[in-house]
Write a protein that holds these residues in place. Structure first.
Motif, mmCIF file in Angstrom:
data_model
loop_
_atom_site.group_PDB
_atom_site.id
_atom_site.type_symbol
_atom_site.label_atom_id
_atom_site.label_comp_id
_atom_site.label_asym_id
_atom_site.label_seq_id
_atom_site.Cartn_x
_atom_site.Cartn_y
_atom_site.Cartn_z
ATOM 1 N N LEU A 47 0.826 -1.207 0.000
ATOM 2 C CA LEU A 47 0.000 0.000 0.000
ATOM 3 C C LEU A 47 0.857 1.252 0.000
ATOM 4 O O LEU A 47 0.580 2.214 -0.735
ATOM 5 N N ASP A 48 1.866 1.267 0.837
ATOM 6 C CA ASP A 48 2.744 2.442 0.893
ATOM 7 C C ASP A 48 3.423 2.672 -0.448
ATOM 8 O O ASP A 48 3.578 3.826 -0.913
ATOM 9 N N ARG A 74 3.795 5.824 -5.527
ATOM 10 C CA ARG A 74 3.746 5.833 -6.997
ATOM 11 C C ARG A 74 2.684 6.792 -7.498
ATOM 12 O O ARG A 74 2.900 7.557 -8.457
ATOM 13 N N VAL A 75 1.502 6.756 -6.850
ATOM 14 C CA VAL A 75 0.418 7.661 -7.240
ATOM 15 C C VAL A 75 0.830 9.116 -7.035
ATOM 16 O O VAL A 75 0.551 10.002 -7.872
ATOM 17 N N SER A 111 1.049 11.918 -9.939
ATOM 18 C CA SER A 111 0.252 13.149 -9.812
ATOM 19 C C SER A 111 1.132 14.375 -9.975
ATOM 20 O O SER A 111 0.741 15.366 -10.636
ATOM 21 N N ALA A 112 2.318 14.324 -9.371
ATOM 22 C CA ALA A 112 3.237 15.455 -9.503
ATOM 23 C C ALA A 112 3.683 15.633 -10.947
ATOM 24 O O ALA A 112 3.787 16.779 -11.455
#
Length: 291
Positions: free
Chosen positions: A246-247, A252-253, A257-258
């Motif tokens: 999960l971390d 990665r998300v 997004s950046a």
């Protein structure tokens, strides 16, 4: 009759302590030598201490012939059985004698298996020899730990420890066990050490022997605990694996997004530049002179 003292037989059983010898001497001086000395022919089998005391003080004594001995092994087995029945022996001494008996019986059975004697089978086995002596009955085999413990009147675990001491202990450590300076349990632990360390601990005395036994036991416990810790560190639990996944996804998300935000800013900047260029072109066209 001249009584022959066989030094090997005399030393076969642990000698009396000075205190025990003095008590026996006082008893004989006060009451006489009540028990007869046991002979095999002219050889003294049982009663070496009584014989020595009687000769020292010129006291009378009686003798009795044991007519069922046919070999020195028979003598050894009889001596062992006699002493195993005495309460004055320590647990260690009884264990040692039982181990000796097992060895004698095993060797005798092995010889008979290789070269069985017809005379040793059936009713003829009980026939007297030329001198009228009947052979001793064959002893029960001590080929199990339980049988050995029963013969010594000990627990099976004690017999195992005594056997380890017999095989691995330095003479100084054996002497400490016989003297009662260290327990059988602790001596079995110390016997795992090199002979030099055993001798040094015995020379240092009771406290050092206890510490040596403690160090051995702790060293045996540590290797069992360390692999467990290593395995726990090397193989994460299911919950930890899920949390790590999960971390990782979240990181990665956030990265994507950046990157998307940066691309949007770059597109907006390009669009602004294009609009500025278009406005300049219109203005220039308006300012141009007509033909």
């Amino acid at each position: 009759m001249d009584i022959v003292v066989n030094e090997e037989l005399k030393a076969y059983i642990d000698p009396l302590t000075p205190e025990e010898y003095e008590a026996l001497e006082r008893s004989i001086l006060a009451e006489g030598c009540r028990d007869a000395l046991v002979l095999w022919g002219d050889m003294l089998v049982d009663g070496h201490n009584r014989y020595g005391i009687c000769r020292k003080h010129n006291l009378p004594f009686q003798t009795v012939q044991h007519t069922r001995f046919q070999s020195i092994e028979d003598v050894h087995l009889w001596m062992i059985d006699q002493h195993l029945g005495r309460r004055s022996l320590s647990d260690f001494q009884r264990g040692v004698l039982a181990l000796r008996k097992r060895e004698i019986v095993a060797e005798r059975r092995a010889r008979r298996a290789v070269a069985p004697s017809p005379a040793a089978e059936g009713p003829a086995a009980e026939a007297p020899d030329a001198a009228g002596a009947r052979p001793a009955a064959a002893p029960e085999p001590l080929d199990t730990r339980e049988a050995l413990a029963k013969a010594a009147r000990l627990r099976s675990s004690q017999v195992v420890m005594i056997e380890k001491i017999q095989k691995q202990a330095a003479p100084e450590l054996v002497a400490a066990v016989k003297a009662g300076t260290i327990s059988i349990n602790a001596a079995a632990a110390v016997a795992s050490l090199p002979a030099e360390e055993q001798a040094a601990a015995a020379a240092a005395g009771k406290d050092e022997l206890k510490q040596a036994a403690k160090r051995v036991r702790e060293a045996k416990r540590k290797p069992a605990a360390e692999p467990a810790a290593d395995s726990a560190a090397g193989v994460p639990e299911a919950g930890a694996v899920e949390q790590d996944s999960l971390d990782s996804l979240r990181r990665r998300v956030a990265t994507l997004s950046a990157e998307n935000a940066a691309l949007r800013d770059e597109v907006a900047s390009l669009q602004a530049r294009l609009q500025a260029c278009g406005a300049q072109a219109d203005q220039a066209e308006e300012m141009s002179p007509p033909f």
